[in-house]
Write a protein that holds these residues in place. Sequence first.
Motif, mmCIF file in Angstrom:
data_model
loop_
_atom_site.group_PDB
_atom_site.id
_atom_site.type_symbol
_atom_site.label_atom_id
_atom_site.label_comp_id
_atom_site.label_asym_id
_atom_site.label_seq_id
_atom_site.Cartn_x
_atom_site.Cartn_y
_atom_site.Cartn_z
ATOM 1 N N SER A 93 11.905 -2.148 -2.210
ATOM 2 C CA SER A 93 11.978 -3.515 -1.701
ATOM 3 C C SER A 93 11.078 -3.714 -0.486
ATOM 4 N N MET A 94 10.219 -2.743 -0.215
ATOM 5 C CA MET A 94 9.264 -2.911 0.893
ATOM 6 C C MET A 94 7.853 -3.083 0.338
ATOM 7 N N GLU A 108 10.142 8.081 -5.768
ATOM 8 C CA GLU A 108 10.927 7.760 -4.557
ATOM 9 C C GLU A 108 10.199 6.810 -3.620
ATOM 10 N N LEU A 109 9.720 5.712 -4.175
ATOM 11 C CA LEU A 109 9.067 4.697 -3.338
ATOM 12 C C LEU A 109 10.128 3.831 -2.668
ATOM 13 N N PHE A 110 9.696 3.041 -1.672
ATOM 14 C CA PHE A 110 10.603 2.090 -1.036
ATOM 15 C C PHE A 110 10.436 0.762 -1.764
ATOM 16 N N GLY A 158 8.450 -2.368 -5.704
ATOM 17 C CA GLY A 158 9.251 -2.427 -6.932
ATOM 18 C C GLY A 158 8.611 -3.247 -8.032
ATOM 19 N N ARG A 197 2.545 2.717 -9.465
ATOM 20 C CA ARG A 197 3.564 3.434 -8.684
ATOM 21 C C ARG A 197 3.120 4.854 -8.377
ATOM 22 N N LEU A 200 4.316 4.133 6.140
ATOM 23 C CA LEU A 200 5.388 5.098 6.387
ATOM 24 C C LEU A 200 4.999 6.502 5.949
ATOM 25 N N GLY A 201 4.002 6.596 5.047
ATOM 26 C CA GLY A 201 3.515 7.914 4.672
ATOM 27 C C GLY A 201 2.997 8.677 5.880
ATOM 28 N N ARG A 259 0.736 7.380 -0.517
ATOM 29 C CA ARG A 259 1.685 7.571 0.578
ATOM 30 C C ARG A 259 1.668 9.029 1.027
#
Lengths: 243, 586, 345
Positions: free
Chosen positions: A93-94, A89-91, A138, A145, A102-103, A152
């Motif tokens: 496109s960031m 569940e990574l972001f 991504g 990943r 954000l973690g 994170r």
Amino acid sequence: MSGPLLVVSNLCVSYGKVEAVHDVSLAVEEGSIVTVIGPNGAGKSTLLGAIMGTLPARGGVRYGGRDISRMTVEQRVAAGLVLVPERRELFGSMKVAENIELGAFARLRQGDRAALRVRDEVYARFPRLAERAEQEAGTLSGGERQMLALGRALMARPRLLMLDEPSLGLAPLIVREIFSIVVALKATGVSILLVEQNARAALEVSDYGYVLETGDCVLHGPSRDLAANPRVAATYLGQAATP
Amino acid sequence: MGLQRIALAILLLLLAAVPVVAPAFWVTLANYIGLYSMVALGLVLLTGVAGQTSFGQAAFVGIGAYTSAYLTTRYALSPWITLVIGVAFTCAVALFLGFITLRMRGHYLPLATIAWGISLYYVFGNLEALGGHTGMSGIPALSLGGIELKDERRYFYLIWLLTLAALWTTRNLLDSRPGRAVRALKGGLDMVEAFGVDAARLKIVVFVYAAVLACISGWLYAHLQRFVNPTPFGINQGIEYLFMAVVGGAGSVWGAVVGATLITLMKEWLQDLLPVLLGRQGNFELVVFGLLMVLILQFARDGVWPWIARFVPRAAVKPVPDAEPLPARPRAVGNGPLLEVKQARKQFGGLVAVDNLSFDIHAGEIVGLIGPNGAGKSTTFALISGALPLTSGEVRLRGESIGSRPPYEIARRGLGRTFQHVKLIGAMSVLDNVAIGAYLRGSSGVVRAALKLDRAEEARVRAEAARAVARVGLSGHMHDAAGSLALGQQRIVEIARALASDPALLLLDEPAAGLRYLEKQELARLLRALRDEGMTILLVEHDMDFVMGLTDRLVVMDFGEKLAEGKPADIQRNPAVREAYLGGVA
Amino acid sequence: MDLTIAALLAQDGITNGAIYALLALALVLVFTVTRVIFVPSGEFVAWGTLTLAGLQLGKASGIVGLLVGMAVLAGLMETWRCVRAGELARLPRALALWCAVPLAVAAVLWFAAPMGFPLLVQVLLTLAAVTALGPLLYRVAYQPLAEASVLVLLIVSVALHFTMLGFGLWFFGAEGSRTPAFTSASFTVAGINVSVQSLLVVGTSLALIGALALFFGRTLYGKALRATAVNRAGARLCGISPEFAGALTFALAALLCGFCGVLIGPITTVYYDSGFLISLKGFVGAIIGGLASYPIAAAGSLLVGLIESFSSFWASAFKEVIVFTLIIPVLLWRSLRTHHHEDEE
């Protein structure tokens, strides 16, 4: 504080009329690694989801001596209960750096100005992430990943880190690296609840283990004993397959 | 005669008595309820069942009304001819709107229908030929067999005859080959596509059906009022139709009638009450409807009908009579392999999930695809079944290239599959779920189904599905809702559904996951029996005992690549496999 | 048509397009973060204009009533939630957030209205009031449905549009309002008359777009909203609650809509029900951007403004028809380009 860090008692989770986890109880002592092993579809991920609060469940969940079963996911994160899910569940496109930042969201929002300092530790532990900080998440490979997901999660400064299949789809070399990080984290005082298909590796690094089968906890004990248990060896360590 | 039929007969008698006994005001209301029900019925199918929606149904009502108004007053055409022209025009518009929005997944249809509803309103209001905002009058009355239907009380029978006919056809449709697929669209889109349903096409058909019902309602309206202006065809009315369907209960055909009745009566009542209550004029009933809608969606998403349905007697479950089997696929294949995977590759962003993978499967084999979690097995399955397009490489089934084709085309070529995460429609019976598998073996379309001309084929489909259910040993649960079964049983239902499609190749994604020991043994027996009858099976499985005892050959994957291939005994001795699969770490 | 008229039409089109662009951005933002198709955005626009117009007449107008009503409702819902969860300790904070803040805004507006403050202060008051309504609407109507499908959320949006329309009529009355231009100055460039008012509108839009870009690119909360849009499950696991993201998103969207209302006031007479058509033009822009891309949505809105302006010259009765029919070629193009595999939300 007395008593284990996490105590799950008689937990049940249902999808509609189908019960995926049935009456499961487990405990994680502060500073230990506890593993839950079992075949696909046994309800391991569901169990973690229920402890995290992403899935509705019945039964008791006590963490740090408090009943958290009514807390929201965000409150649990803020209390230091952090999950690295199977799907990462990574972001996507960031940027990697933004994912890392954000973690620490829960900490930063609580006004913890030092929260971002953990970033240096994370980058020190995963130099690959520092190299790729400006890349989009991504574009990372499978191993990277998993590292980013772990990194994170560490930004939230977890007291109990729950890992769902961290070895999923990774090359042995990377699996080894991930597991050595898990052991290193334990040394820093983080407690870990580890769900794994790779039963042998999981039992090797953990202190205590539970075996889940079709939603029931069928066996538990110190990891060393479980690894020696002929039934576990047969079903999960693949030795029955050897003629 | 069952209780349900008696209830229906009483209802019809009461309805027939309305024009005879009720005062004129109530007959007028009943007429409107009939007209509205017809439009709401289309929305029940489109929104409640198929999970799409339209805010522009009023515009289709407008097309029906204006087409007839214009052609009967200008060219003195018979209203019966203008009905046909109106329906044809509606079909063309709906097909076009459906084509541009429904091939995409997402919410473009509702947005496009808002724009379309508003545009058409302005067109009606600004075209001089259509009377502009003042509208058109002097529309002739309908006549039927020499009787002029000028009187509202007579017109009532025509409206309700057509409304009940629409109710009947919609019910027939839902209980048919295309209907089962429509019912599975919401929540089972990938699944129906895997059994040969072109989901986009089916959604367009449903949209056209709903538009045609709206058009007929508009035609009736024009000849009832004998006057049209743009107001009743604007976006507000379009949204009111949706309210009717949702408030009544968009999951059932009766919900449309209940919703139309409730909203019509409430509107009548509120239009009298609110100005008195608030002391000013305005469309304040819309506030009430809006709030009602929000509350219903927050607290009772299925509307009013399920609550009424509790008081309606249920029809008993009918046994499935035996019928002639459906035509089967010829078993004989050429000499070549049944399935060939050649240098298949799949990449997601920076992640290579499957790389340079090649293997063959021959007819009559059970082949296992194994490997550690995340090795790319599920992706490989998705590449074979068409759920994901290949990045490069080729997949051939019976000599024909199927790589990157949509799943429904691959299904047509003889691939039947189960899903790792069970994809059954929980509210549908086991039998209906399995009958979806036989979709490609029937041919009845929407029109045949709506008119109940499909019964002979339908009997064969049901019998075939029942046989598949019996084959996997679940006859006892045939009429239970699929969602009420245990997870292991649901997996078995998935196999029955795949069998009902009469596949040349059966793809099983972790069939034994969640099964208990004895159930696994039974499953293995079933799969062996199928192989002995000539079925070819490819399965992904984690349970080593299960795989080793069952398969003829194994393909082992690791990091997206093929690590080894061979007989189970050889694979077990292969040191590379042992290292990778059994995870020697630290 | 000669060049002067063309230039005039283009100027009108760009001015309107800049306003639609703000709306389109608000719609894309709300959709990506919360999956809500924000149909009632138009009401926020109309209320913005009507509130400012009211303030200029020295009246606090209907917005005060709306704020009070919504705040009370939100307060009741929060109380119910805390009581049911047995977390009374959280109640004061929740009430402060959901009741005290909007009530304070309403009170300030009430007292400031007759004071005849300068235009800029009135604009700020208007924006504050409209912005406060955004999270309230989310809390009352959408938050209980956070797990619902896009379709259900869309139907709720449409229902809310009607409800709010009715409340708009109730609180603001049926009369239209037009706010005076911020400036009547103009100058001539290459023989073309350029109004400063238009420049002001376009400039404000650009500044807002720039501010949004900074917010999303640089600030923690901006990144948190992007993260929620990209991966809702992942965001939750980082402690970003969907409720928080939803309320913040609706506040931003309401602010943007409020700006639209303030900017469009001097251009056209706004009635309680004018917002819908205005917001639909924003929607056309947003759909051109696939409800996902901010820059394409903004560019699309500019196109909508230009097409509207030129079609009002050639076929003014069919101006709306032409603008809304624009989405047909857009959808057709998207549909033909789309491949079979497109992720469902």
